[in-house]
Structures are given as C-alpha cells and as structure tokens.
Design a protein around this motif. Structure first.
Motif, mmCIF file in Angstrom:
data_model
loop_
_atom_site.group_PDB
_atom_site.id
_atom_site.type_symbol
_atom_site.label_atom_id
_atom_site.label_comp_id
_atom_site.label_asym_id
_atom_site.label_seq_id
_atom_site.Cartn_x
_atom_site.Cartn_y
_atom_site.Cartn_z
ATOM 1 N N THR A 177 21.420 88.639 37.752
ATOM 2 C CA THR A 177 20.121 88.313 37.151
ATOM 3 C C THR A 177 20.206 87.115 36.218
ATOM 4 O O THR A 177 19.287 86.298 36.170
ATOM 5 N N GLU A 178 21.312 86.975 35.497
ATOM 6 C CA GLU A 178 21.454 85.817 34.616
ATOM 7 C C GLU A 178 21.688 84.531 35.398
ATOM 8 O O GLU A 178 21.537 83.434 34.856
ATOM 9 N N ALA A 179 22.024 84.667 36.675
ATOM 10 C CA ALA A 179 22.157 83.485 37.540
ATOM 11 C C ALA A 179 20.841 83.166 38.251
ATOM 12 O O ALA A 179 20.797 82.290 39.113
ATOM 13 N N GLY A 180 19.783 83.906 37.897
ATOM 14 C CA GLY A 180 18.469 83.653 38.470
ATOM 15 C C GLY A 180 18.081 84.572 39.609
ATOM 16 O O GLY A 180 17.032 84.376 40.225
ATOM 17 N N GLY A 181 18.910 85.581 39.895
ATOM 18 C CA GLY A 181 18.611 86.506 40.977
ATOM 19 C C GLY A 181 17.860 87.737 40.503
ATOM 20 O O GLY A 181 17.523 87.867 39.323
ATOM 21 N N VAL A 182 17.592 88.625 41.433
ATOM 22 C CA VAL A 182 16.928 89.893 41.117
ATOM 23 C C VAL A 182 17.744 91.039 41.705
ATOM 24 O O VAL A 182 18.347 90.915 42.774
ATOM 25 N N VAL A 183 17.746 92.155 40.982
ATOM 26 C CA VAL A 183 18.406 93.379 41.432
ATOM 27 C C VAL A 183 17.398 94.508 41.248
ATOM 28 O O VAL A 183 16.939 94.753 40.136
ATOM 29 N N GLY A 195 22.813 82.946 30.716
ATOM 30 C CA GLY A 195 23.245 82.506 32.035
ATOM 31 C C GLY A 195 24.555 83.141 32.469
ATOM 32 O O GLY A 195 25.158 83.950 31.756
ATOM 33 N N THR A 196 24.982 82.755 33.669
ATOM 34 C CA THR A 196 26.218 83.267 34.264
ATOM 35 C C THR A 196 27.205 82.129 34.473
ATOM 36 O O THR A 196 26.823 81.044 34.910
#
Length: 304
Positions: free
Chosen positions: A250-256, A155-156
């Motif tokens: 990404t570790e916070a649930g997003g996408v790059v 996670g972040t």
C-alpha cells in the motif's frame, strides 16, 4: 529448526532494543515440541544457531544464552494482538516449501498500533534485485537478496540485503492494460477461481507462482500487477502471513483488500477478519478485478 531460531533471534533483539517498553509479539512458532523429551539435541542445535547469528553483531558477542533463554524467546510470540496497544507481528520463515527448495521465502516483521499496520520490514534472501518475473538466467549471488521496508505515509523502499546499496523508493506498476498484466499466486494446488478471474479479465499470460510474502514485495516494485489468494472455505488467514506485505504494497501505491473491496482488518487477534479471498493490485486495476471476482464467485459458488 531455522524458523524457530529466526523467531528467537528477532524476539531477543526486539526485547533488548525496545527496553524499557514491554515486548508484545504475535508470531507463528511455538515451543511445545521443543520442550518434549527427546528434543534436547534439536533444541541445542537451535540454540547454537541463535548464538552464532547474534555473534555476528558485535554488541551481542559474548552474551550468555541457554536453551531456556531460547525457549523463552520463542514463547514471547504468544501475544494475541488486538485493537489496542502496540504489537509486533512476525513470520520467522514465510514460505517453508520455498525455503526447502532454495527458492523464494521471506522473513516478515510488522508493527500494529491500535489495530493498524504502521510499519513493515521484509527480507527476501532469494529474490533478485531486478525483476523476479523476467529472469531467464540464474542471477549471481551479488544480484540476489532484497530488504523491503515501509512506514505509514513515507513510502516503500528496497535495498540489497548485502548492505552495499542505498535504499531505492519503489512504486507499483503503472500498466493499465489487462491483457498485458501479470498475476501472481502461491505454489499450492491450482485454485480454479483464479483461472476464472484471469479469463474474465482477459489476461493472456500464465500465473507466476512464488512462495511466501515475496509476492507482495514483487508487486510493490512493479514486477506484476495482480496477486490473488483465494482459499477453500473454512481456511483462516493468519495476520503474520500478510501484515508486513500489506503495508509494503500500500505504501508503494497498491491496494490490498478482500473480495468485497474492504481493506484487511488486522485488529481481531491472530487471524484476519475478512469476507473471503485476498486481492493485491494497483488502484487503477482494482475496479475491474473486483467486478471479475464478484462475477466469478457467483458462478463458482464456492467461497460463501
């Protein structure tokens, strides 16, 4: 001066803390100009800055440091990175314009292992501890300055740069309504395709412009839902401009990803291997954004 000094400090600390392992550092600054005749006073100023910074940590107090030591520390950033081994990736001052204006800038550090980003740390000295988007009054110094960090699978987290708060886990926005979405872009010349994409998505709000990888940080904690970065044909993105920010998001649930939906490839050296454009968003909004991007690229015909 500050960017070179920042790189020297990070290099010296990493080299010492990683012993006996050898440091491989991919970083932005070079020493060519600093080694030229007439740069002596400038170099001495950087050396003094580095000494003063390291002196704030007791274990470094009294360590002798020459101008040659500083030059060599900066030159440690000459690694090419790649798909094998471990490489640290540093942007010593990301967002130079923001730094000069006293606005947003960041220091971003990431670790590549076998071509994959596995750790990211980002200091955003001027980013409010609350949302960076809805600030109406200038926050006090106590309410500014964030440190974000993330490792693969863990996670972040964010905490105050002042060190007076415990780390808090962050997640990207859960908003699924595009007409309420906020999107970020850089403080450069307006990119026409950004407006085209936003119009197709039905986004009503004007873009929020922030310098540096602070945009990744803001999105990772839900300040906005979309960050678009499309550049003119031929521009090559450096890995230090995105490595720390990508894993923090990404570790916070997003996408790059790039415009085709593929994850960014950090394994090809100093430059990203991607098709075109960079999209940072949430998993729920990604399909809609990719559709709008694809249609906009076909209409604009600018980036392929």
């Amino acid at each position: 001066m500050v960017s070179s000094g920042s790189q020297a400090v990070v290099s010296l600390v990493l080299e010492r803390e990683l012993q006996p392992d050898k440091l491989s550092l991919v970083a932005e600054e070079e020493t060519g100009d600093l080694r030229k005749k007439g740069s002596e006073l400038f170099l001495q100023g950087i050396t003094t800055l580095v000494k003063d910074t390291l002196a704030s940590e007791e274990s470094y107090t009294g360590s002798p440091l020459s101008t040659d030591d500083v030059l060599n520390a900066i030159d440690c950033g000459k690694s090419e990175g790649g798909s094998s081994g471990s490489h640290w990736v540093l942007d010593p001052i990301d967002g130079t314009r923001g730094f000069v204006r006293g606005e947003q800038y960041a220091v971003g550090l990431a670790l590549l292992v076998e071509g994959k980003v596995v750790l990211g740390v980002m200091a955003c000295p001027n980013l409010p501890l609350a949302s960076a988007i809805c600030v109406t009054d200038k926050p006090s110094q106590e309410d500014v300055g964030c440190l974000f960090f993330a490792t693969t699978g863990s996670g972040t987290y964010v905490q105050s740069l002042q060190g007076n708060s415990l780390p808090q886990k962050v997640r990207v926005s859960s908003n699924e309504n595009l007409d309420e979405a906020k999107f970020l872009e850089s403080y450069h010349k307006p990119i026409p395709i950004h407006g085209t994409i936003a119009k197709k998505l039905g986004i009503k709000a004007l873009p929020v412009r922030l310098d540096s990888q602070a945009k990744y940080a803001a999105l990772s904690r839900g300040d906005a839902e979309i960050y678009l970065r499309f550049t003119l044909n031929g521009y090559r993105e450096c890995i230090w401009d995105h490595a720390a920010g990508s894993i923090i998001t990404t570790e916070a649930g997003g996408v790059v990803c790039d415009a085709t939906g593929k994850s960014l490839d950090f394994s090809k050296g100093k430059y990203l291997a991607h098709k075109t454009g960079i999209i940072v968003t949430t998993k729920k909004l990604k399909p809609w954004i990719l559709k709008a991007v694809r249609e906009s690229i076909e209409e604009e015909n600018l980036y392929f």
